[in-house]
Write a protein that holds these residues in place. Structure first.
Motif, PDB file in Angstrom:
ATOM      1  N   ILE A 108       0.857  -1.184   0.000  1.00  0.00           N
ATOM      2  CA  ILE A 108       0.000   0.000   0.000  1.00  0.00           C
ATOM      3  C   ILE A 108       0.896   1.239   0.000  1.00  0.00           C
ATOM      4  O   ILE A 108       1.681   1.448   0.924  1.00  0.00           O
ATOM      5  CB  ILE A 108      -0.933   0.001   1.225  1.00  0.00           C
ATOM      6  CG1 ILE A 108      -1.809  -1.255   1.231  1.00  0.00           C
ATOM      7  CG2 ILE A 108      -1.806   1.252   1.234  1.00  0.00           C
ATOM      8  CD1 ILE A 108      -2.680  -1.394   2.469  1.00  0.00           C
ATOM      9  N   VAL A 109       0.779   2.037  -1.060  1.00  0.00           N
ATOM     10  CA  VAL A 109       1.660   3.201  -1.211  1.00  0.00           C
ATOM     11  C   VAL A 109       0.898   4.518  -1.115  1.00  0.00           C
ATOM     12  O   VAL A 109       1.513   5.591  -1.172  1.00  0.00           O
ATOM     13  CB  VAL A 109       2.416   3.128  -2.559  1.00  0.00           C
ATOM     14  CG1 VAL A 109       3.353   1.940  -2.585  1.00  0.00           C
ATOM     15  CG2 VAL A 109       1.440   3.066  -3.733  1.00  0.00           C
ATOM     16  N   GLY A 110      -0.425   4.454  -0.980  1.00  0.00           N
ATOM     17  CA  GLY A 110      -1.184   5.695  -0.877  1.00  0.00           C
ATOM     18  C   GLY A 110      -2.632   5.441  -0.512  1.00  0.00           C
ATOM     19  O   GLY A 110      -3.193   4.392  -0.822  1.00  0.00           O
ATOM     20  N   THR A 111      -3.233   6.397   0.180  1.00  0.00           N
ATOM     21  CA  THR A 111      -4.651   6.328   0.546  1.00  0.00           C
ATOM     22  C   THR A 111      -5.304   7.661   0.195  1.00  0.00           C
ATOM     23  O   THR A 111      -4.666   8.717   0.282  1.00  0.00           O
ATOM     24  CB  THR A 111      -4.830   6.045   2.051  1.00  0.00           C
ATOM     25  OG1 THR A 111      -4.198   7.092   2.809  1.00  0.00           O
ATOM     26  CG2 THR A 111      -4.219   4.705   2.428  1.00  0.00           C
ATOM     27  N   LEU A 124      -7.238   2.921  -2.205  1.00  0.00           N
ATOM     28  CA  LEU A 124      -5.897   2.499  -1.790  1.00  0.00           C
ATOM     29  C   LEU A 124      -5.060   2.245  -3.037  1.00  0.00           C
ATOM     30  O   LEU A 124      -5.453   1.461  -3.905  1.00  0.00           O
ATOM     31  CB  LEU A 124      -5.964   1.222  -0.943  1.00  0.00           C
ATOM     32  CG  LEU A 124      -6.776   1.271   0.350  1.00  0.00           C
ATOM     33  CD1 LEU A 124      -6.699  -0.077   1.066  1.00  0.00           C
ATOM     34  CD2 LEU A 124      -6.279   2.386   1.266  1.00  0.00           C
ATOM     35  N   ASP A 125      -3.934   2.918  -3.123  1.00  0.00           N
ATOM     36  CA  ASP A 125      -3.004   2.691  -4.231  1.00  0.00           C
ATOM     37  C   ASP A 125      -2.046   1.567  -3.840  1.00  0.00           C
ATOM     38  O   ASP A 125      -1.374   1.647  -2.802  1.00  0.00           O
ATOM     39  CB  ASP A 125      -2.215   3.964  -4.545  1.00  0.00           C
ATOM     40  CG  ASP A 125      -3.117   5.081  -5.046  1.00  0.00           C
ATOM     41  OD1 ASP A 125      -4.110   4.760  -5.735  1.00  0.00           O
ATOM     42  OD2 ASP A 125      -2.834   6.255  -4.746  1.00  0.00           O
ATOM     43  N   LEU A 126      -2.003   0.536  -4.677  1.00  0.00           N
ATOM     44  CA  LEU A 126      -1.166  -0.629  -4.401  1.00  0.00           C
ATOM     45  C   LEU A 126      -0.095  -0.768  -5.470  1.00  0.00           C
ATOM     46  O   LEU A 126      -0.342  -0.516  -6.652  1.00  0.00           O
ATOM     47  CB  LEU A 126      -2.013  -1.907  -4.368  1.00  0.00           C
ATOM     48  CG  LEU A 126      -3.242  -1.919  -3.457  1.00  0.00           C
ATOM     49  CD1 LEU A 126      -3.961  -3.257  -3.573  1.00  0.00           C
ATOM     50  CD2 LEU A 126      -2.852  -1.650  -2.015  1.00  0.00           C
ATOM     51  N   GLU A 127       1.063  -1.192  -5.049  1.00  0.00           N
ATOM     52  CA  GLU A 127       2.148  -1.494  -5.985  1.00  0.00           C
ATOM     53  C   GLU A 127       2.422  -2.987  -5.925  1.00  0.00           C
ATOM     54  O   GLU A 127       2.818  -3.514  -4.883  1.00  0.00           O
ATOM     55  CB  GLU A 127       3.408  -0.706  -5.626  1.00  0.00           C
ATOM     56  CG  GLU A 127       4.557  -0.934  -6.606  1.00  0.00           C
ATOM     57  CD  GLU A 127       5.764  -0.076  -6.284  1.00  0.00           C
ATOM     58  OE1 GLU A 127       6.817  -0.662  -5.963  1.00  0.00           O
ATOM     59  OE2 GLU A 127       5.650   1.159  -6.327  1.00  0.00           O
ATOM     60  N   VAL A 184      -1.884  -0.211  -8.961  1.00  0.00           N
ATOM     61  CA  VAL A 184      -3.318  -0.336  -9.197  1.00  0.00           C
ATOM     62  C   VAL A 184      -4.039   0.328  -8.029  1.00  0.00           C
ATOM     63  O   VAL A 184      -3.453   0.563  -6.967  1.00  0.00           O
ATOM     64  CB  VAL A 184      -3.748  -1.818  -9.326  1.00  0.00           C
ATOM     65  CG1 VAL A 184      -3.097  -2.464 -10.534  1.00  0.00           C
ATOM     66  CG2 VAL A 184      -3.405  -2.593  -8.057  1.00  0.00           C
ATOM     67  N   THR A 185      -5.312   0.621  -8.219  1.00  0.00           N
ATOM     68  CA  THR A 185      -6.115   1.254  -7.171  1.00  0.00           C
ATOM     69  C   THR A 185      -7.299   0.364  -6.825  1.00  0.00           C
ATOM     70  O   THR A 185      -7.978  -0.155  -7.721  1.00  0.00           O
ATOM     71  CB  THR A 185      -6.625   2.632  -7.633  1.00  0.00           C
ATOM     72  OG1 THR A 185      -5.508   3.456  -7.992  1.00  0.00           O
ATOM     73  CG2 THR A 185      -7.402   3.317  -6.523  1.00  0.00           C
ATOM     74  N   VAL A 186      -7.521   0.176  -5.538  1.00  0.00           N
ATOM     75  CA  VAL A 186      -8.662  -0.605  -5.061  1.00  0.00           C
ATOM     76  C   VAL A 186      -9.546   0.311  -4.222  1.00  0.00           C
ATOM     77  O   VAL A 186      -9.085   1.331  -3.688  1.00  0.00           O
ATOM     78  CB  VAL A 186      -8.205  -1.826  -4.235  1.00  0.00           C
ATOM     79  CG1 VAL A 186      -7.366  -2.761  -5.096  1.00  0.00           C
ATOM     80  CG2 VAL A 186      -7.406  -1.394  -3.008  1.00  0.00           C
ATOM     81  N   ASP A 198     -12.680 -10.360 -11.832  1.00  0.00           N
ATOM     82  CA  ASP A 198     -13.335  -9.655 -12.947  1.00  0.00           C
ATOM     83  C   ASP A 198     -12.405  -8.646 -13.618  1.00  0.00           C
ATOM     84  O   ASP A 198     -12.800  -7.522 -13.945  1.00  0.00           O
ATOM     85  CB  ASP A 198     -14.602  -8.939 -12.457  1.00  0.00           C
ATOM     86  CG  ASP A 198     -15.643  -9.912 -11.923  1.00  0.00           C
ATOM     87  OD1 ASP A 198     -15.611 -11.088 -12.345  1.00  0.00           O
ATOM     88  OD2 ASP A 198     -16.468  -9.510 -11.087  1.00  0.00           O
ATOM     89  N   GLY A 199     -11.158  -9.040 -13.799  1.00  0.00           N
ATOM     90  CA  GLY A 199     -10.212  -8.178 -14.495  1.00  0.00           C
ATOM     91  C   GLY A 199      -9.558  -7.118 -13.640  1.00  0.00           C
ATOM     92  O   GLY A 199      -8.793  -6.299 -14.154  1.00  0.00           O
ATOM     93  N   HIS A 200      -9.836  -7.098 -12.330  1.00  0.00           N
ATOM     94  CA  HIS A 200      -9.247  -6.105 -11.427  1.00  0.00           C
ATOM     95  C   HIS A 200      -8.468  -6.816 -10.327  1.00  0.00           C
ATOM     96  O   HIS A 200      -8.823  -7.916  -9.904  1.00  0.00           O
ATOM     97  CB  HIS A 200     -10.330  -5.231 -10.784  1.00  0.00           C
ATOM     98  CG  HIS A 200     -11.039  -4.331 -11.748  1.00  0.00           C
ATOM     99  ND1 HIS A 200     -10.660  -3.027 -11.983  1.00  0.00           N
ATOM    100  CD2 HIS A 200     -12.113  -4.555 -12.556  1.00  0.00           C
ATOM    101  CE1 HIS A 200     -11.464  -2.479 -12.872  1.00  0.00           C
ATOM    102  NE2 HIS A 200     -12.358  -3.385 -13.238  1.00  0.00           N
ATOM    103  N   TRP A 201      -7.409  -6.146  -9.869  1.00  0.00           N
ATOM    104  CA  TRP A 201      -6.702  -6.630  -8.683  1.00  0.00           C
ATOM    105  C   TRP A 201      -7.428  -6.113  -7.448  1.00  0.00           C
ATOM    106  O   TRP A 201      -7.717  -4.919  -7.343  1.00  0.00           O
ATOM    107  CB  TRP A 201      -5.256  -6.132  -8.676  1.00  0.00           C
ATOM    108  CG  TRP A 201      -4.362  -6.840  -9.636  1.00  0.00           C
ATOM    109  CD1 TRP A 201      -3.944  -6.396 -10.856  1.00  0.00           C
ATOM    110  CD2 TRP A 201      -3.770  -8.125  -9.464  1.00  0.00           C
ATOM    111  NE1 TRP A 201      -3.133  -7.331 -11.452  1.00  0.00           N
ATOM    112  CE2 TRP A 201      -3.006  -8.401 -10.618  1.00  0.00           C
ATOM    113  CE3 TRP A 201      -3.815  -9.078  -8.450  1.00  0.00           C
ATOM    114  CZ2 TRP A 201      -2.290  -9.578 -10.790  1.00  0.00           C
ATOM    115  CZ3 TRP A 201      -3.095 -10.261  -8.616  1.00  0.00           C
ATOM    116  CH2 TRP A 201      -2.346 -10.501  -9.768  1.00  0.00           C
TER     117      TRP A 201
END
Length: 288
Positions: free
Chosen positions: A92-95, A119-122, A130-132, A173-176
């Motif tokens: 997690i690199v950003g919120t 949440l920005d994830l690397e 990617v962003t969740v 469904d194509g998303h992390w």
């Protein structure tokens, strides 16, 4: 050159032409002509190839096409769609707090709140971000974000503490998306050690009987009942609950199912080993 052989015949006799004669036969002329034509044809082809090579080297449109193809290959290599479908870890690199309208329509999780926590994830092994999204504020204690925060040991009032933590993610469904446990944090990590102790005790008792070590049967029976009817089932219950709330492991049986199986003396000698074997396949939601 011909001359008359006056002695033997009246017919003229012709000697063969000299090797140094300045003329060639018709067949020799044809061969020479064909060789010249073949040489001229090869020369024309070489000239055409050199001209084409020079033209290719000076063609700016072809250089542009090659550069564009290289860029597209690079983009495909690092895009999220090119990643494998297996689980992996992400940091997690950003919120950020965003409007629910910013969540893509194709996102697999529905957002029923007016806002969303982004949440920005690397991705660890890819270097791709990617962003969740989660519902925000947290609707209740059973919400996805609440369960994930419990596993990561982060308070809902301190989501900024998520920065830097590594979580297990999977494709949906194509998303992390993060792997979220099906329940709130439960059980205890100490259950694993009690489970190991129960298995080792049963092995020790079996060895003592086989080797006839002369240990008191009354003492062995008492310890056997304690470990098999108390230590093993309680440890299994604690460990299975901890696994279900901290890993992606579901197992073929529920938490109570494994507890009952490991409470049956004799049978638990097999089921406990099966449980430990399946347990090894689980992946921790929080990277250790």
């Amino acid at each position: 050159m011909c001359f008359w052989n006056e002695i033997f015949t009246s017919e003229p006799v012709c000697s063969p032409p000299s090797l140094n004669a300045p003329f060639m036969t018709e067949r020799e002329l044809e061969r020479t002509t064909e060789a010249d034509e073949s040489e001229n044809s090869d020369s024309d082809r070489r000239d055409a190839h050199e001209t084409e090579s020079d033209f290719d080297g000076r063609d700016p449109s072809r250089e542009y096409d090659q550069s564009a193809d290289s860029f597209l290959d690079l983009e495909a290599a690092v895009s999220p769609e090119s990643l494998s479908d297996s689980e992996t870890y992400a940091q997690i690199v950003g919120t950020d707090r965003v409007s629910a309208s910013a969540v893509p329509d194709s996102y697999p999780w529905s957002i029923a709140t007016a806002d969303a926590l982004a949440l920005d994830l690397e991705i660890d092994d890819r270097g791709t971000e990617v962003t969740v999204y989660f519902e925000w504020p947290v609707p209740d204690s059973d919400a996805r974000l609440s369960r994930l925060l419990g596993t990561l040991e982060v308070s809902p009032d301190a989501v900024a503490d998520l920065h830097g933590k590594q979580v297990l993610v999977e494709r949906a469904d194509g998303h992390w998306v993060p792997v979220v446990p099906p329940q709130q944090s439960a059980g205890s990590p100490l259950g694993f050690y009690g489970l190991l102790g129960g298995v080792l005790f049963n092995v020790t008792v079996l060895t003592a009987f086989v080797l006839n070590l002369g240990v008191s049967e009354g003492l062995l029976l008492s310890l056997f009942m304690v470990f098999n009817l108390l230590v093993l089932p309680v440890s299994t219950f604690l460990d299975a609950g901890y696994l279900r709330s901290h890993t992606d492991w579901g197992g073929p049986f529920s938490r109570w199912g494994w507890t009952i199986l490991n409470a049956a003396p004799g049978l638990n000698a097999v089921t406990a080993l099966c449980y430990l074997s399946l347990r090894r396949r689980a992946s921790w939601i929080r990277k250790r």
